[in-house]
Write a protein that holds these residues in place. Structure first.
Motif, PDB file in Angstrom:
ATOM      1  N   HIS A  33      -6.442  -5.409   1.124  1.00  0.00           N
ATOM      2  CA  HIS A  33      -5.214  -5.232   1.913  1.00  0.00           C
ATOM      3  C   HIS A  33      -5.327  -3.939   2.700  1.00  0.00           C
ATOM      4  CE1 HIS A  33      -1.156  -5.029   3.208  1.00  0.00           C
ATOM      5  NE2 HIS A  33      -0.810  -4.083   2.371  1.00  0.00           N
ATOM      6  N   ARG A  45       9.217  -3.131   0.953  1.00  0.00           N
ATOM      7  CA  ARG A  45       7.987  -3.401   1.695  1.00  0.00           C
ATOM      8  C   ARG A  45       6.771  -3.241   0.797  1.00  0.00           C
ATOM      9  NH1 ARG A  45       6.179  -3.823   7.135  1.00  0.00           N
ATOM     10  NH2 ARG A  45       4.027  -3.155   7.267  1.00  0.00           N
ATOM     11  N   GLY A  48       6.231  -6.236  -1.046  1.00  0.00           N
ATOM     12  CA  GLY A  48       6.029  -7.449  -0.261  1.00  0.00           C
ATOM     13  C   GLY A  48       7.273  -8.313  -0.163  1.00  0.00           C
ATOM     14  N   THR A  50       9.728  -8.228   2.180  1.00  0.00           N
ATOM     15  CA  THR A  50      10.388  -8.048   3.468  1.00  0.00           C
ATOM     16  C   THR A  50      10.544  -9.336   4.264  1.00  0.00           C
ATOM     17  OG1 THR A  50       8.303  -7.499   4.535  1.00  0.00           O
ATOM     18  CG2 THR A  50       9.618  -5.659   3.664  1.00  0.00           C
ATOM     19  N   HIS A  52       9.228 -12.665   6.385  1.00  0.00           N
ATOM     20  CA  HIS A  52       8.175 -13.351   7.148  1.00  0.00           C
ATOM     21  C   HIS A  52       6.906 -12.523   7.284  1.00  0.00           C
ATOM     22  CE1 HIS A  52       6.320 -15.863  10.145  1.00  0.00           C
ATOM     23  NE2 HIS A  52       6.181 -14.819  10.926  1.00  0.00           N
ATOM     24  N   ARG A  53       5.792 -13.184   7.073  1.00  0.00           N
ATOM     25  CA  ARG A  53       4.474 -12.589   7.301  1.00  0.00           C
ATOM     26  C   ARG A  53       3.764 -13.483   8.306  1.00  0.00           C
ATOM     27  NH1 ARG A  53       5.815  -8.303   5.330  1.00  0.00           N
ATOM     28  NH2 ARG A  53       5.408  -7.715   3.208  1.00  0.00           N
TER      29      ARG A  53
END
Length: 114
Positions: A33, A45, A48, A50, A52-53
Motif C-alpha cells: 500500500h 481514513r 479505510g 472513507t 468509495h475507492r
C-alpha cells in the motif's frame, strides 16, 4: 490470507515467488500500500472507512473480464475463481507470471473442476 495462499498453492501458484518476480520487474514494495493517510481525515481514513475507492483502468478491465467469465459460465456473481480465470487471459505481467508458473486458463478450469 493464509487460506488464500494455501488455495493458490493447490493450483501450483507460489505467492512468494510471484511477489518476488513482480518486485524484480517493477521495484521492491510495488505491491505494498502506498501513501500515508491524510491527517485531516484521521482514524477513519487510516482504517479505510472513507467510502468509495476508485479502480485503476486495468483493474476495471480485469473485473469486466471476470464478469464475462461468470456470465459465460452461467454464474450469478463474480467470485475468486472468475478473477483468477480473467487474470489468465488478460495480457500483462500477471498473465506472464501465472504462465511461468504453469497456470493457464485451461489449467485453472481443470483444477477448479469445471
Amino acid at each position: 490470507s493464509q487460506a488464500d495462499e494455501a488455495a493458490l498453492a493447490e493450483l501450483g501458484i507460489d505467492v512468494g515467488a510471484i511477489v518476488s518476480r513482480v518486485e524484480q520487474a517493477h521495484g521492491a514494495g510495488v505491491l505494498a500500500h502506498s501513501g500515508a493517510p491524510d491527517a485531516r481525515r484521521g482514524k477513519r481514513r487510516l482504517l479505510g472507512l472513507t467510502g468509495h475507492r476508485p479502480f485503476a483502468r486495468e483493474s476495471k478491465r480485469v473485473l469486466e473480464q471476470a464478469l464475462r467469465v461468470a456470465l459465460g459460465r452461467g454464474d450469478r456473481s463474480i467470485g475468486d475463481e472468475h478473477l483468477l480465470l480473467a487474470l489468465t487471459v488478460r495480457p500483462g505481467v500477471v498473465q506472464d507470471v501465472l504462465r511461468a508458473q504453469g497456470v493457464s486458463y485451461a489449467a485453472a478450469v481443470r483444477v477448479l473442476g469445471e
